[in-house]
Design a protein around this motif. Structure first.
Motif, mmCIF file in Angstrom:
data_model
loop_
_atom_site.group_PDB
_atom_site.id
_atom_site.type_symbol
_atom_site.label_atom_id
_atom_site.label_comp_id
_atom_site.label_asym_id
_atom_site.label_seq_id
_atom_site.Cartn_x
_atom_site.Cartn_y
_atom_site.Cartn_z
ATOM 1 N N LEU A 1 48.541 -29.374 80.942
ATOM 2 C CA LEU A 1 49.635 -30.274 81.304
ATOM 3 C C LEU A 1 50.061 -31.213 80.172
ATOM 4 C CD1 LEU A 1 51.503 -30.846 83.658
ATOM 5 C CD2 LEU A 1 49.854 -32.530 84.474
ATOM 6 N N PRO A 2 49.148 -31.848 79.426
ATOM 7 C CA PRO A 2 49.599 -32.709 78.314
ATOM 8 C C PRO A 2 50.396 -31.930 77.262
ATOM 9 C CG PRO A 2 47.298 -33.157 78.802
ATOM 10 C CD PRO A 2 47.694 -31.955 79.621
ATOM 11 N N PHE A 3 49.981 -30.688 76.992
ATOM 12 C CA PHE A 3 50.707 -29.881 76.005
ATOM 13 C C PHE A 3 52.104 -29.522 76.509
ATOM 14 C CE2 PHE A 3 46.217 -29.289 75.160
ATOM 15 C CZ PHE A 3 46.172 -29.583 73.804
ATOM 16 N N PHE A 4 52.209 -29.258 77.803
ATOM 17 C CA PHE A 4 53.498 -28.985 78.412
ATOM 18 C C PHE A 4 54.407 -30.213 78.308
ATOM 19 C CE2 PHE A 4 56.145 -29.339 82.261
ATOM 20 C CZ PHE A 4 56.989 -28.254 82.041
ATOM 21 N N LEU A 5 53.867 -31.394 78.596
ATOM 22 C CA LEU A 5 54.662 -32.623 78.529
ATOM 23 C C LEU A 5 55.099 -32.944 77.092
ATOM 24 C CD1 LEU A 5 52.711 -34.815 81.100
ATOM 25 C CD2 LEU A 5 54.898 -33.631 81.427
ATOM 26 N N ILE A 6 54.219 -32.678 76.138
ATOM 27 C CA ILE A 6 54.592 -32.854 74.725
ATOM 28 C C ILE A 6 55.731 -31.909 74.378
ATOM 29 C CG2 ILE A 6 53.806 -32.502 72.340
ATOM 30 C CD1 ILE A 6 51.036 -33.541 73.312
ATOM 31 N N GLY A 7 55.648 -30.672 74.856
ATOM 32 C CA GLY A 7 56.710 -29.693 74.617
ATOM 33 C C GLY A 7 58.039 -30.149 75.196
ATOM 34 N N ILE A 8 58.011 -30.702 76.402
ATOM 35 C CA ILE A 8 59.240 -31.203 77.018
ATOM 36 C C ILE A 8 59.811 -32.350 76.179
ATOM 37 C CG2 ILE A 8 60.195 -32.382 79.051
ATOM 38 C CD1 ILE A 8 59.636 -29.396 79.470
ATOM 39 N N GLY A 9 58.935 -33.230 75.723
ATOM 40 C CA GLY A 9 59.386 -34.335 74.861
ATOM 41 C C GLY A 9 60.048 -33.821 73.587
ATOM 42 N N MET A 10 59.470 -32.785 72.966
ATOM 43 C CA MET A 10 60.067 -32.214 71.759
ATOM 44 C C MET A 10 61.387 -31.512 72.075
ATOM 45 S SD MET A 10 56.893 -30.855 69.409
ATOM 46 C CE MET A 10 56.228 -29.698 70.601
ATOM 47 N N LEU A 11 61.455 -30.823 73.207
ATOM 48 C CA LEU A 11 62.714 -30.176 73.606
ATOM 49 C C LEU A 11 63.831 -31.207 73.800
ATOM 50 C CD1 LEU A 11 61.500 -27.456 76.141
ATOM 51 C CD2 LEU A 11 62.716 -27.048 73.986
ATOM 52 N N LEU A 12 63.454 -32.407 74.209
ATOM 53 C CA LEU A 12 64.440 -33.464 74.440
ATOM 54 C C LEU A 12 64.770 -34.264 73.176
ATOM 55 C CD1 LEU A 12 63.233 -34.797 77.906
ATOM 56 C CD2 LEU A 12 65.300 -33.464 77.418
ATOM 57 N N SER A 13 64.222 -33.874 72.012
ATOM 58 C CA SER A 13 64.460 -34.638 70.782
ATOM 59 C C SER A 13 65.943 -34.776 70.440
ATOM 60 C CB SER A 13 63.670 -34.062 69.608
ATOM 61 O OG SER A 13 64.069 -32.758 69.324
ATOM 62 N N PRO A 14 66.807 -33.775 70.690
ATOM 63 C CA PRO A 14 68.241 -34.028 70.454
ATOM 64 C C PRO A 14 68.788 -35.151 71.336
ATOM 65 C CG PRO A 14 67.838 -31.673 70.558
ATOM 66 C CD PRO A 14 66.567 -32.357 70.978
ATOM 67 N N PHE A 15 68.320 -35.222 72.572
ATOM 68 C CA PHE A 15 68.763 -36.301 73.460
ATOM 69 C C PHE A 15 68.300 -37.652 72.941
ATOM 70 C CE2 PHE A 15 67.498 -39.233 76.871
ATOM 71 C CZ PHE A 15 68.748 -39.534 77.380
ATOM 72 N N TRP A 16 67.037 -37.738 72.475
ATOM 73 C CA TRP A 16 66.534 -39.017 71.964
ATOM 74 C C TRP A 16 67.332 -39.454 70.733
ATOM 75 C CZ3 TRP A 16 64.429 -40.361 76.043
ATOM 76 C CH2 TRP A 16 63.458 -39.623 76.719
#
Length: 195
Positions: free
Chosen positions: A86-101
């Protein structure tokens, strides 16, 4: 202030507190949000996030034995093992959202030129405020794209990374419209303060 800018009330208050009563705003702007998304680092992070996230989902699915958990039988040990992914999945989601950030960061950044200095405001919560005075404008330069959007580099700082290697970071106004006009305003400010 310019009506086309999207400045949060919190950031607006910080700008008002920062400016001296004798300061007159000559120019104010923000980065172009669409270009913040398209930076090389943002795209690379988002692309790296695709296999990262996919693998973390696959790993958790494999840990569950490739089946949907049956909670009617109670909590099984493999559920706990799957939760390690789960932490790796959440990190992946955070990286996928990097254009939004990055896009969001554009709206939390304001560049101002007054009759006394140039100022950058970055961030809405904990804001980093940098002032550049006319004597620092002697090495001023600009980078401009074919679309008329570019950067005006005011200064640079050199630091060392954890390996001891030198890292050079440019400071100034990034992804702004009409960088040539901004550069001219800063050069005039430099000349008027030189005499």
């Amino acid at each position: 202030m310019s009506s086309g800018l999207k400045i949060s009330p919190q950031l607006r208050r910080k700008i008002d507190r920062e400016l001296d009563l004798r300061e007159e705003i000559l120019w104010i702007g923000q980065p172009e949000p669409s270009l913040m998304i398209l930076t090389g680092g943002t795209i690379a992070i988002a692309l790296f996030a695709v296999p990262w996230t996919a693998f973390s989902v696959f790993w958790m699915w494999a840990a569950l034995g490739f089946q949907v958990p049956d909670l009617s039988r109670g909590f099984q040990p493999q559920y706990l093992f799957a939760m390690f992914g789960l932490p790796f999945f959440l990190i992946g989601i955070g990286m996928l959202l990097s254009p939004f950030w990055s896009w969001r960061q554009a709206f939390q950044t304001v560049y101002i030129i007054t009759n006394q200095r140039a100022i950058t405001f970055e961030g809405a919560g904990k804001t980093v405020i940098r002032s550049y005075y006319p004597q620092q404008f002697n090495n001023l330069y600009r980078k401009e794209g074919n679309n008329g959007i570019g950067d005006v580099i005011i200064a640079a700082e050199t630091t060392r990374d954890s390996d001891g290697d030198r890292q050079r970071r440019e400071l100034g106004f990034f992804n702004i419209r009409d960088p040539k006009e901004v550069e001219a305003i800063l050069q005039n400010l430099y000349k008027s303060n030189k005499t």
